[in-house]
Design an enzyme around this catalytic site. Structure first.
Site, PDB file in Angstrom:
ATOM      1  N   PHE A  89       0.823  -1.217   0.000  1.00 27.06           N
ATOM      2  CA  PHE A  89       0.000   0.000   0.000  1.00 27.06           C
ATOM      3  C   PHE A  89       0.856   1.266   0.000  1.00 27.06           C
ATOM      4  O   PHE A  89       0.361   2.332  -0.371  1.00 27.06           O
ATOM      5  CB  PHE A  89      -0.860   0.074   1.277  1.00 27.06           C
ATOM      6  CG  PHE A  89      -1.909  -0.988   1.401  1.00 27.06           C
ATOM      7  CD1 PHE A  89      -3.074  -0.922   0.658  1.00 27.06           C
ATOM      8  CD2 PHE A  89      -1.747  -2.050   2.287  1.00 27.06           C
ATOM      9  CE1 PHE A  89      -4.063  -1.885   0.790  1.00 27.06           C
ATOM     10  CE2 PHE A  89      -2.730  -3.015   2.425  1.00 27.06           C
ATOM     11  CZ  PHE A  89      -3.887  -2.934   1.673  1.00 27.06           C
ATOM     12  N   SER A 133      -4.760   1.901  -9.275  1.00 29.53           N
ATOM     13  CA  SER A 133      -5.826   2.901  -9.156  1.00 29.53           C
ATOM     14  C   SER A 133      -6.587   3.067 -10.462  1.00 29.53           C
ATOM     15  O   SER A 133      -6.009   2.968 -11.554  1.00 29.53           O
ATOM     16  CB  SER A 133      -5.177   4.239  -8.805  1.00 29.53           C
ATOM     17  OG  SER A 133      -6.120   5.280  -8.894  1.00 29.53           O
ATOM     18  N   TYR A 157       0.910  11.304 -10.599  1.00 30.04           N
ATOM     19  CA  TYR A 157       0.496  10.194  -9.723  1.00 30.04           C
ATOM     20  C   TYR A 157       0.097   8.986 -10.579  1.00 30.04           C
ATOM     21  O   TYR A 157       0.569   7.866 -10.372  1.00 30.04           O
ATOM     22  CB  TYR A 157      -0.664  10.650  -8.833  1.00 30.04           C
ATOM     23  CG  TYR A 157      -1.371   9.526  -8.121  1.00 30.04           C
ATOM     24  CD1 TYR A 157      -0.700   8.725  -7.200  1.00 30.04           C
ATOM     25  CD2 TYR A 157      -2.725   9.261  -8.354  1.00 30.04           C
ATOM     26  CE1 TYR A 157      -1.360   7.688  -6.543  1.00 30.04           C
ATOM     27  CE2 TYR A 157      -3.384   8.230  -7.705  1.00 30.04           C
ATOM     28  CZ  TYR A 157      -2.693   7.440  -6.803  1.00 30.04           C
ATOM     29  OH  TYR A 157      -3.346   6.410  -6.161  1.00 30.04           O
ATOM     30  N   LYS A 161       1.815   5.126 -11.093  1.00 33.88           N
ATOM     31  CA  LYS A 161       1.106   3.847 -10.902  1.00 33.88           C
ATOM     32  C   LYS A 161       1.176   3.004 -12.182  1.00 33.88           C
ATOM     33  O   LYS A 161       1.356   1.785 -12.125  1.00 33.88           O
ATOM     34  CB  LYS A 161      -0.360   4.094 -10.534  1.00 33.88           C
ATOM     35  CG  LYS A 161      -0.563   4.637  -9.126  1.00 33.88           C
ATOM     36  CD  LYS A 161      -0.349   3.556  -8.073  1.00 33.88           C
ATOM     37  CE  LYS A 161      -0.504   4.107  -6.667  1.00 33.88           C
ATOM     38  NZ  LYS A 161      -0.105   3.160  -5.616  1.00 33.88           N
ATOM     39  N   TYR A 185      -8.242   0.288  -7.572  1.00 36.63           N
ATOM     40  CA  TYR A 185      -9.334   0.757  -6.723  1.00 36.63           C
ATOM     41  C   TYR A 185     -10.046   1.917  -7.386  1.00 36.63           C
ATOM     42  O   TYR A 185      -9.418   2.792  -7.970  1.00 36.63           O
ATOM     43  CB  TYR A 185      -8.850   1.302  -5.379  1.00 36.63           C
ATOM     44  CG  TYR A 185      -7.809   0.506  -4.644  1.00 36.63           C
ATOM     45  CD1 TYR A 185      -7.699  -0.874  -4.767  1.00 36.63           C
ATOM     46  CD2 TYR A 185      -6.934   1.164  -3.784  1.00 36.63           C
ATOM     47  CE1 TYR A 185      -6.738  -1.571  -4.053  1.00 36.63           C
ATOM     48  CE2 TYR A 185      -5.973   0.470  -3.071  1.00 36.63           C
ATOM     49  CZ  TYR A 185      -5.875  -0.894  -3.216  1.00 36.63           C
ATOM     50  OH  TYR A 185      -4.923  -1.582  -2.510  1.00 36.63           O
TER      51      TYR A 185
HETATM   52  P1  NAD Z   1      -2.514   6.507   2.920  1.00 35.61           P
HETATM   53  O1  NAD Z   1      -1.658   7.693   2.654  1.00 35.61           O
HETATM   54  O2  NAD Z   1      -3.532   6.599   4.003  1.00 35.61           O
HETATM   55  O3  NAD Z   1      -1.590   5.241   3.221  1.00 35.61           O
HETATM   56  C1  NAD Z   1      -0.307   5.092   2.669  1.00 35.61           C
HETATM   57  C2  NAD Z   1       0.645   4.663   3.792  1.00 35.61           C
HETATM   58  O4  NAD Z   1       1.948   4.514   3.250  1.00 35.61           O
HETATM   59  C3  NAD Z   1       0.725   5.688   4.922  1.00 35.61           C
HETATM   60  O5  NAD Z   1       0.606   5.032   6.156  1.00 35.61           O
HETATM   61  C4  NAD Z   1       2.118   6.291   4.741  1.00 35.61           C
HETATM   62  O6  NAD Z   1       2.673   6.749   5.972  1.00 35.61           O
HETATM   63  C5  NAD Z   1       2.879   5.127   4.134  1.00 35.61           C
HETATM   64  N1  NAD Z   1       4.041   5.522   3.331  1.00 35.61           N
HETATM   65  C6  NAD Z   1       4.111   6.506   2.392  1.00 35.61           C
HETATM   66  N2  NAD Z   1       5.345   6.565   1.876  1.00 35.61           N
HETATM   67  C7  NAD Z   1       6.068   5.583   2.484  1.00 35.61           C
HETATM   68  C8  NAD Z   1       7.413   5.146   2.374  1.00 35.61           C
HETATM   69  N3  NAD Z   1       8.268   5.748   1.537  1.00 35.61           N
HETATM   70  N4  NAD Z   1       7.816   4.115   3.131  1.00 35.61           N
HETATM   71  C9  NAD Z   1       6.958   3.515   4.007  1.00 35.61           C
HETATM   72  N5  NAD Z   1       5.681   3.898   4.157  1.00 35.61           N
HETATM   73  C10 NAD Z   1       5.241   4.921   3.404  1.00 35.61           C
HETATM   74  O7  NAD Z   1      -3.204   6.085   1.547  1.00 35.61           O
HETATM   75  P2  NAD Z   1      -4.364   5.037   1.245  1.00 35.61           P
HETATM   76  O8  NAD Z   1      -5.568   5.790   0.843  1.00 35.61           O
HETATM   77  O9  NAD Z   1      -4.448   4.041   2.321  1.00 35.61           O
HETATM   78  O10 NAD Z   1      -3.778   4.383  -0.084  1.00 35.61           O
HETATM   79  C11 NAD Z   1      -3.012   3.189  -0.065  1.00 35.61           C
HETATM   80  C12 NAD Z   1      -2.560   2.869  -1.465  1.00 35.61           C
HETATM   81  O11 NAD Z   1      -3.697   2.759  -2.317  1.00 35.61           O
HETATM   82  C13 NAD Z   1      -1.655   3.924  -2.101  1.00 35.61           C
HETATM   83  O12 NAD Z   1      -0.653   3.273  -2.837  1.00 35.61           O
HETATM   84  C14 NAD Z   1      -2.599   4.680  -3.018  1.00 35.61           C
HETATM   85  O13 NAD Z   1      -1.919   5.239  -4.113  1.00 35.61           O
HETATM   86  C15 NAD Z   1      -3.549   3.593  -3.460  1.00 35.61           C
HETATM   87  N6  NAD Z   1      -4.872   4.102  -3.872  1.00 35.61           N
HETATM   88  C16 NAD Z   1      -5.587   4.878  -3.001  1.00 35.61           C
HETATM   89  C17 NAD Z   1      -6.816   5.404  -3.405  1.00 35.61           C
HETATM   90  C18 NAD Z   1      -7.616   6.292  -2.496  1.00 35.61           C
HETATM   91  O14 NAD Z   1      -8.487   7.015  -3.003  1.00 35.61           O
HETATM   92  N7  NAD Z   1      -7.404   6.282  -1.177  1.00 35.61           N
HETATM   93  C19 NAD Z   1      -7.317   5.115  -4.686  1.00 35.61           C
HETATM   94  C20 NAD Z   1      -6.573   4.293  -5.530  1.00 35.61           C
HETATM   95  C21 NAD Z   1      -5.337   3.795  -5.104  1.00 35.61           C
HETATM   96  N1  UFG Z   2     -15.434  16.917  -5.635  1.00 35.89           N
HETATM   97  C1  UFG Z   2     -16.120  18.079  -5.367  1.00 35.89           C
HETATM   98  N2  UFG Z   2     -15.671  18.863  -4.341  1.00 35.89           N
HETATM   99  C2  UFG Z   2     -14.578  18.540  -3.582  1.00 35.89           C
HETATM  100  C3  UFG Z   2     -13.896  17.332  -3.884  1.00 35.89           C
HETATM  101  C4  UFG Z   2     -14.339  16.561  -4.921  1.00 35.89           C
HETATM  102  O1  UFG Z   2     -17.101  18.415  -6.027  1.00 35.89           O
HETATM  103  O2  UFG Z   2     -14.201  19.302  -2.678  1.00 35.89           O
HETATM  104  C5  UFG Z   2     -15.953  16.043  -6.721  1.00 35.89           C
HETATM  105  C6  UFG Z   2     -14.958  15.794  -7.837  1.00 35.89           C
HETATM  106  O3  UFG Z   2     -15.051  16.800  -8.819  1.00 35.89           O
HETATM  107  C7  UFG Z   2     -15.410  14.422  -8.340  1.00 35.89           C
HETATM  108  C8  UFG Z   2     -15.903  13.711  -7.070  1.00 35.89           C
HETATM  109  O4  UFG Z   2     -16.207  14.774  -6.144  1.00 35.89           O
HETATM  110  O5  UFG Z   2     -16.491  14.546  -9.203  1.00 35.89           O
HETATM  111  C9  UFG Z   2     -14.883  12.789  -6.443  1.00 35.89           C
HETATM  112  O6  UFG Z   2     -13.661  13.502  -6.261  1.00 35.89           O
HETATM  113  P1  UFG Z   2     -12.476  12.903  -5.346  1.00 35.89           P
HETATM  114  O7  UFG Z   2     -11.390  13.934  -5.318  1.00 35.89           O
HETATM  115  O8  UFG Z   2     -13.018  12.418  -4.057  1.00 35.89           O
HETATM  116  O9  UFG Z   2     -12.033  11.609  -6.161  1.00 35.89           O
HETATM  117  P2  UFG Z   2     -11.454  11.447  -7.628  1.00 35.89           P
HETATM  118  O10 UFG Z   2     -12.370  10.517  -8.354  1.00 35.89           O
HETATM  119  O11 UFG Z   2     -11.144  12.732  -8.254  1.00 35.89           O
HETATM  120  O12 UFG Z   2     -10.063  10.726  -7.358  1.00 35.89           O
HETATM  121  C10 UFG Z   2      -9.875   9.706  -6.372  1.00 35.89           C
HETATM  122  C11 UFG Z   2      -8.447   9.776  -5.857  1.00 35.89           C
HETATM  123  C12 UFG Z   2      -7.489   9.408  -6.948  1.00 35.89           C
HETATM  124  C13 UFG Z   2      -7.867   8.067  -7.494  1.00 35.89           C
HETATM  125  C14 UFG Z   2      -9.297   8.078  -7.998  1.00 35.89           C
HETATM  126  C15 UFG Z   2      -9.712   6.747  -8.509  1.00 35.89           C
HETATM  127  O13 UFG Z   2      -8.149  11.079  -5.385  1.00 35.89           O
HETATM  128  O14 UFG Z   2      -6.190   9.314  -6.405  1.00 35.89           O
HETATM  129  O15 UFG Z   2     -10.164   8.469  -6.937  1.00 35.89           O
HETATM  130  O16 UFG Z   2      -9.420   5.777  -7.578  1.00 35.89           O
HETATM  131  F1  UFG Z   2      -7.062   7.751  -8.495  1.00 35.89           F
END
Ligand code: NAD
Ligand code: UFG
Length: 347
Positions: A89, A133, A157, A161, A185
């Site tokens: 993660f 993602s 970003y 990925k 995701y």
């Molecule tokens: P998060 O930031 O809550 O968790 C990431 C964790 O990785 C944190 O605990 C952080 O401290 C740790 N970390 C960051 N850099 C590090 C490093 N160099 N060494 C060790 N640990 C490190 O994010 P999340 O939402 O839990 O996302 C987890 C993964 O899923 C990420 O790779 C993210 O890109 C991917 N992802 C997240 C979303 C989302 O919307 N949350 C969507 C698609 C993909």
């Molecule tokens: N939005 C608003 N106001 C805000 C924030 C978001 O209207 O303050 C809207 C955006 O325009 C979009 C929707 O809410 O229509 C969702 O936006 P998010 O920023 O919550 O999510 P995104 O779909 O833009 O992106 C997220 C993560 C990305 C990831 C993607 C798909 O931020 O890292 O989901 O997993 F890649």
């Protein structure tokens, strides 16, 4: 029961997945540098899992980019039980920040993953679940989006990925024996129903859900809705929100399949297949919280797509997994977490 290594296990998705995996009986070593999380999250995972399971979780503070830290983490697994699989993660995930700081994103996300894979190879572990993602799909041409859709990320970003996905392709082709799941995701939200663990963004949230919950709890005055003129039924953007507990269970299912089946490279969307607009989320959150969520419709945000929704059929077929929780559950559990922890873990 297996010995697992979880990078980034203190983060939002990692902490919920760690709980599900402890409850499934696995032994975990978590490696996290706490750059975007707090050790308190893992303490609460232990509390939720109970005293017996708590002992099956070891925490190592360190960085995935450091070979020495990775060696220390592999060594933290009990000698008689080498690491059977890694769930990766750890990474950086803020789109806007990635535009400003591309070097940092390529460093942590790509160089960090490369370092981890080298350590896995050195320690004889070839089973990996990788956090990919839906951002890879950029502006999708077909919605619901199948895994075969073109990879066309539109920010650093997403590029980082996509590069890791490519690296995993190359690695799987280079030697037999790799078992890899690339899980794409969609929009993970919500929290564990206890409200003890949840999403704890630092600063002003970039994402819709944490922003809405901070408005409902009174930390912020109003939501800005980015665009009211999208080609969607109510004019606001549509996303596929997935409850973080469903996502955590998806990781468990992917791991079970990887460990049981012959070596393979799996690429799967993890989403619900259902789209909800920004205004749907506002209304659902108001209903769950009993609080108003004032909003104002403003200009579109750069880089947003009108609608991204997963085609989740392949994950259902390959993993026997599908989402079980709906938008009302996501709002109820997210609100429970927000109310009990108005300032997150306070880190
Ligand atoms: P998060 O930031 O809550 O968790 C990431 C964790 O990785 C944190 O605990 C952080 O401290 C740790 N970390 C960051 N850099 C590090 C490093 N160099 N060494 C060790 N640990 C490190 O994010 P999340 O939402 O839990 O996302 C987890 C993964 O899923 C990420 O790779 C993210 O890109 C991917 N992802 C997240 C979303 C989302 O919307 N949350 C969507 C698609 C993909
Ligand atoms: N939005 C608003 N106001 C805000 C924030 C978001 O209207 O303050 C809207 C955006 O325009 C979009 C929707 O809410 O229509 C969702 O936006 P998010 O920023 O919550 O999510 P995104 O779909 O833009 O992106 C997220 C993560 C990305 C990831 C993607 C798909 O931020 O890292 O989901 O997993 F890649």
């Amino acid at each position: 029961m297996a010995q697992l290594l979880i990078t980034g296990g203190a983060g939002f998705i990692g902490s919920h997945t760690a709980l599900v995996l402890l409850e499934a009986g696995h032994n975990l070593v978590v490696l996290d540098n706490f750059s975007n999380s707090a050790p308190e999250a893992l303490r609460r995972v232990q509390e939720l899992a109970g005293p017996e399971a708590a002992q099956r979780l070891t925490v190592v503070e360190g960085d995935i980019r450091s070979a020495a830290d990775l060696d220390r983490t592999f060594a933290a697994a009990p000698g008689d039980q080498p690491v059977a699989a890694v769930i990766h993660f750890a990474g950086l995930k803020a789109v806007g920040e990635s535009v400003r700081e591309p070097l940092r994103y390529w460093d942590v996300n790509l160089a960090g993953s490369r370092q981890l894979l080298a350590a896995m190879q050195a320690h004889g572990c070839r089973t990996l679940v990788f956090s990919s993602s839906a951002t890879l799909y950029g502006y999708p041409e077909v919605v619901p989006i199948p895994e075969t859709a073109p990879i066309q990320p539109i920010n650093p970003y997403g590029h980082s990925k996509a590069a890791v996905e490519q690296l995993l392709d190359d690695l799987a082709a280079s030697e037999p024996g790799w078992r890899i799941a690339r899980l794409r995701y969609f929009n993970p939200v919500g929290a564990h129903p206890s409200g003890r663990i949840g999403e704890d963004p630092s600063g002003v949230p970039n994402n819709l859900f944490p922003f809405v919950s901070q408005v409902a709890v009174g930390r912020r005055a109003e939501l800005q809705v980015f665009g009211g003129d999208w080609p969607t039924p109510d004019g606001s953007g549509i996303r596929d929100y997935i409850h973080v507990m469903d996502l955590a269970e998806g990781h468990r299912a992917a791991l079970d399949v990887l460990l049981a089946e012959p070596p393979q490279l799996l690429t799967l969307n993890l989403g619900s297949g259902e789209g909800h607009s920004v205004l749907d989320v506002v209304r659902a959150f108001e209903a769950a919280s009993g609080r108003p969520v004032p909003f104002q419709i403003v200009a579109r945000r750069d880089g947003d797509a009108a609608s991204t929704v997963a085609d989740p059929r392949l994950a259902a077929e390959r993993l026997g997994w599908r989402t079980r929780r709906g938008l009302a559950d996501m709002c109820r559990d997210g609100w429970c977490w927000q109310q009990a922890n108005p300032h997150g873990y306070g880190h």
